[in-house]
Design a protein around this motif. Sequence first.
Motif, PDB file in Angstrom:
ATOM      1  N   TRP A  17       0.834  -1.208   0.000  1.00 20.73           N
ATOM      2  CA  TRP A  17       0.000   0.000   0.000  1.00 20.73           C
ATOM      3  C   TRP A  17       0.868   1.258   0.000  1.00 20.73           C
ATOM      4  N   SER A  18       0.391   2.299  -0.663  1.00 18.53           N
ATOM      5  CA  SER A  18       1.027   3.618  -0.570  1.00 18.53           C
ATOM      6  C   SER A  18      -0.008   4.684  -0.922  1.00 18.53           C
ATOM      7  N   GLU A  19       0.255   5.893  -0.458  1.00 16.34           N
ATOM      8  CA  GLU A  19      -0.569   7.052  -0.782  1.00 16.34           C
ATOM      9  C   GLU A  19       0.264   8.002  -1.626  1.00 16.34           C
ATOM     10  N   PRO A  20      -0.390   8.902  -2.356  1.00 16.29           N
ATOM     11  CA  PRO A  20       0.368   9.937  -3.057  1.00 16.29           C
ATOM     12  C   PRO A  20       1.048  10.876  -2.059  1.00 16.29           C
ATOM     13  N   PHE A  21       2.036  11.598  -2.515  1.00 13.72           N
ATOM     14  CA  PHE A  21       2.625  12.634  -1.663  1.00 13.72           C
ATOM     15  C   PHE A  21       1.539  13.624  -1.279  1.00 13.72           C
ATOM     16  N   GLN A  22       1.687  14.212  -0.114  1.00 17.50           N
ATOM     17  CA  GLN A  22       0.726  15.194   0.379  1.00 17.50           C
ATOM     18  C   GLN A  22       1.449  16.219   1.239  1.00 17.50           C
TER      19      GLN A  22
END
Length: 123
Positions: free
Chosen positions: A48-53
């Motif tokens: 799992w990963s999220e976009p940069f924020q």
Amino acid sequence: MMAKKFLLQKEPFIVPTADGKYIAEHFGLATDGNSNLSIAYMKAPPGWSEPFQTPEFDEFTLVLRGKKQFIIDGERLVLQAGESIKVFKNTRVQYANPFDEPCEYIAICLPAFSIDSVNRETE
């Protein structure tokens, strides 16, 4: 009439996700309308990963099981169970679990998490 001295949370708000991550908000905007603080239990699946924020809130993370990766202003950090971190508001960060086991953690946001103030980048 005596003022209530506590608020017991037995049914956290389960945030619907499309990426397999489990999010249970115990306190915050979605549960009790609190805009000052949010507390959530999360379980991120392997890969799992999220976009940069660049959130407009401080975010505290306490890893309960597994490992969680943080990329903060280009620096890669990996936290293991029992470790914690505070990422200051207005800091560019990416959260991920590139490992082979799930990662369970608690996230606390001050002020509360809001989709409008997380400022995720488009991939």
